[in-house]
Design a protein around this motif. Structure first.
Motif, short mmCIF file in Angstrom:
data_model
loop_
_atom_site.label_atom_id
_atom_site.label_comp_id
_atom_site.label_asym_id
_atom_site.label_seq_id
_atom_site.Cartn_x
_atom_site.Cartn_y
_atom_site.Cartn_z
N LYS A 270 54.46 -15.16 44.80
CA LYS A 270 53.62 -14.31 43.96
C LYS A 270 54.47 -13.53 42.95
O LYS A 270 54.09 -13.39 41.79
CB LYS A 270 52.79 -13.36 44.81
CG LYS A 270 51.69 -12.63 44.02
CD LYS A 270 50.67 -12.02 44.95
CE LYS A 270 49.49 -11.44 44.16
NZ LYS A 270 49.83 -10.30 43.34
N ILE A 271 55.61 -13.03 43.38
CA ILE A 271 56.52 -12.31 42.48
C ILE A 271 56.94 -13.20 41.32
O ILE A 271 56.99 -12.78 40.16
CB ILE A 271 57.75 -11.80 43.25
CG1 ILE A 271 57.36 -10.63 44.15
CG2 ILE A 271 58.86 -11.37 42.29
CD1 ILE A 271 58.45 -10.23 45.13
N LEU A 272 57.23 -14.45 41.62
CA LEU A 272 57.72 -15.37 40.59
C LEU A 272 56.65 -15.72 39.56
O LEU A 272 56.97 -16.24 38.49
CB LEU A 272 58.27 -16.64 41.25
CG LEU A 272 59.60 -16.46 41.97
CD1 LEU A 272 59.92 -17.66 42.85
CD2 LEU A 272 60.72 -16.22 40.96
N ARG A 273 55.41 -15.44 39.88
CA ARG A 273 54.34 -15.67 38.90
C ARG A 273 54.17 -14.48 37.95
O ARG A 273 53.40 -14.54 37.01
CB ARG A 273 53.01 -15.95 39.61
CG ARG A 273 52.99 -17.26 40.39
CD ARG A 273 51.58 -17.73 40.67
NE ARG A 273 50.87 -16.85 41.59
CZ ARG A 273 50.82 -17.01 42.91
NH1 ARG A 273 51.47 -18.04 43.46
NH2 ARG A 273 50.14 -16.19 43.67
N GLY A 274 54.89 -13.38 38.24
CA GLY A 274 54.79 -12.17 37.42
C GLY A 274 56.13 -11.81 36.81
O GLY A 274 56.91 -12.69 36.43
N ASP A 275 56.41 -10.53 36.74
CA ASP A 275 57.65 -10.04 36.14
C ASP A 275 58.77 -10.11 37.18
O ASP A 275 59.20 -9.10 37.75
CB ASP A 275 57.46 -8.60 35.64
CG ASP A 275 58.63 -8.13 34.78
OD1 ASP A 275 59.65 -8.84 34.72
OD2 ASP A 275 58.52 -7.03 34.19
N HIS A 276 59.26 -11.33 37.41
CA HIS A 276 60.26 -11.54 38.45
C HIS A 276 61.59 -10.88 38.12
O HIS A 276 62.34 -10.47 39.01
CB HIS A 276 60.46 -13.05 38.69
CG HIS A 276 60.91 -13.79 37.47
ND1 HIS A 276 62.22 -13.83 37.04
CD2 HIS A 276 60.19 -14.53 36.58
CE1 HIS A 276 62.30 -14.57 35.95
NE2 HIS A 276 61.08 -15.00 35.65
N ASP B 270 64.42 -18.37 39.83
CA ASP B 270 64.71 -19.66 40.46
C ASP B 270 63.98 -19.74 41.81
O ASP B 270 64.47 -19.24 42.83
CB ASP B 270 66.23 -19.81 40.67
CG ASP B 270 66.63 -21.24 41.00
OD1 ASP B 270 65.89 -21.89 41.76
OD2 ASP B 270 67.68 -21.69 40.50
N ALA B 271 62.83 -20.37 41.81
CA ALA B 271 61.98 -20.43 42.99
C ALA B 271 62.64 -21.19 44.13
O ALA B 271 62.56 -20.77 45.30
CB ALA B 271 60.64 -21.07 42.64
N GLU B 272 63.29 -22.30 43.81
CA GLU B 272 63.89 -23.14 44.86
C GLU B 272 65.01 -22.40 45.59
O GLU B 272 65.05 -22.38 46.83
CB GLU B 272 64.41 -24.44 44.26
CG GLU B 272 64.97 -25.39 45.30
CD GLU B 272 65.41 -26.73 44.71
OE1 GLU B 272 65.99 -27.53 45.46
OE2 GLU B 272 65.16 -26.96 43.51
N ILE B 273 65.90 -21.79 44.83
CA ILE B 273 67.02 -21.07 45.46
C ILE B 273 66.51 -19.87 46.24
O ILE B 273 66.97 -19.60 47.36
CB ILE B 273 68.07 -20.65 44.41
CG1 ILE B 273 68.79 -21.89 43.87
CG2 ILE B 273 69.07 -19.66 45.01
CD1 ILE B 273 69.84 -21.59 42.83
N ALA B 274 65.57 -19.12 45.68
CA ALA B 274 65.03 -17.95 46.37
C ALA B 274 64.44 -18.35 47.72
O ALA B 274 64.68 -17.69 48.75
CB ALA B 274 63.97 -17.27 45.51
N GLU C 193 69.15 -12.00 43.18
CA GLU C 193 69.61 -12.66 41.95
C GLU C 193 68.74 -13.87 41.63
O GLU C 193 68.40 -14.12 40.47
CB GLU C 193 71.07 -13.07 42.10
CG GLU C 193 71.68 -13.72 40.86
CD GLU C 193 71.79 -12.78 39.66
OE1 GLU C 193 71.93 -13.29 38.53
OE2 GLU C 193 71.74 -11.54 39.85
N ALA C 194 68.36 -14.64 42.64
CA ALA C 194 67.49 -15.80 42.43
C ALA C 194 66.14 -15.36 41.88
O ALA C 194 65.58 -16.01 40.99
CB ALA C 194 67.32 -16.57 43.73
#
Length: 215
Positions: free
Chosen positions: A100-106, A193-197, A187-188
């Protein structure tokens, strides 16, 4: 040590009492396996037994207290299977929060989490300080997802995590890589970077289980 079992400064409600007891359990003031004496707790909190019972019932529903017939109410004791199961739940909640974070202001979220990592680095290896910052990092991670339901589910698992860390603090902190692990995750997220996170979180959770269970 801060005491959470002390008289309330305002008219009590079951939710306030539950929060006090939750913190007392998480910070080790009420130990795993300890029996809760209703009269003693009511006296220490300065409340009547009615609201106290309601507050304790909430924690029973959350799974932090267990009622044993003809014996009373007890703080749960975290077995290795309980620890694995708790981290399974935490991993599911926090992976959902990351998505959900990655869909916003990550980037802003990552920056906020990196600020906690900076505090870890400045803690001079103090196990207690790093433990509290570890918890603060994961609480903020879920809060940044802006999902009341994820936050509500996460609350109980974080209390259980605190119980484990306090009970096994010396072993858990003997070799501490937590600052590096949290930096990689923050940092991810900052980079989007969704995959690394996702991978870093899974490794971080597996590492915690290894330290807590195979001690």
């Amino acid at each position: 040590m801060t005491s959470y079992i002390e008289p309330l400064a305002q008219e009590s409600t079951p939710s306030i009492i539950a929060d006090k007891l939750r913190k007392a359990i998480g910070h080790g003031e009420l130990k795993p396996g300890a029996q809760l004496g209703e009269a003693d707790l009511a006296r220490k909190l300065g409340v009547s037994r009615g609201p106290l019972r309601e507050g304790m019932q909430r924690l029973t529903q959350e799974g932090l207290l267990v009622s044993i017939r003809n014996r009373g109410l007890f703080v749960i004791d975290m077995t290795p299977d309980d620890i694995r199961d708790m981290y399974l739940a935490r991993e599911a909640i926090e992976r959902a929060a990351i998505r959900k974070i990655l869909r916003g202001d990550h980037a802003a979220a990552g920056k906020a989490l990196l600020a906690i990592v900076d505090q870890m680095a400045a803690s001079d290896g103090d196990p207690a300080a790093i433990g509290e910052l570890d918890i603060a990092f994961h609480e903020l991670l879920v809060r940044l997802a802006d999902s009341p339901r994820l936050l509500r589910m996460h609350r109980t698992s974080i209390v259980e995590t605190r119980m484990c860390i306090h009970a096994l603090e010396e072993t858990y902190s003997a070799v501490d890589f937590r600052a590096a692990e949290h930096f990689a995750l923050a940092e991810a997220l900052y980079q989007g970077d969704a995959e690394i996170a996702d991978q870093v979180l899974i490794v971080h959770m597996d590492d915690a289980i290894e330290r807590l269970v195979n001690r």
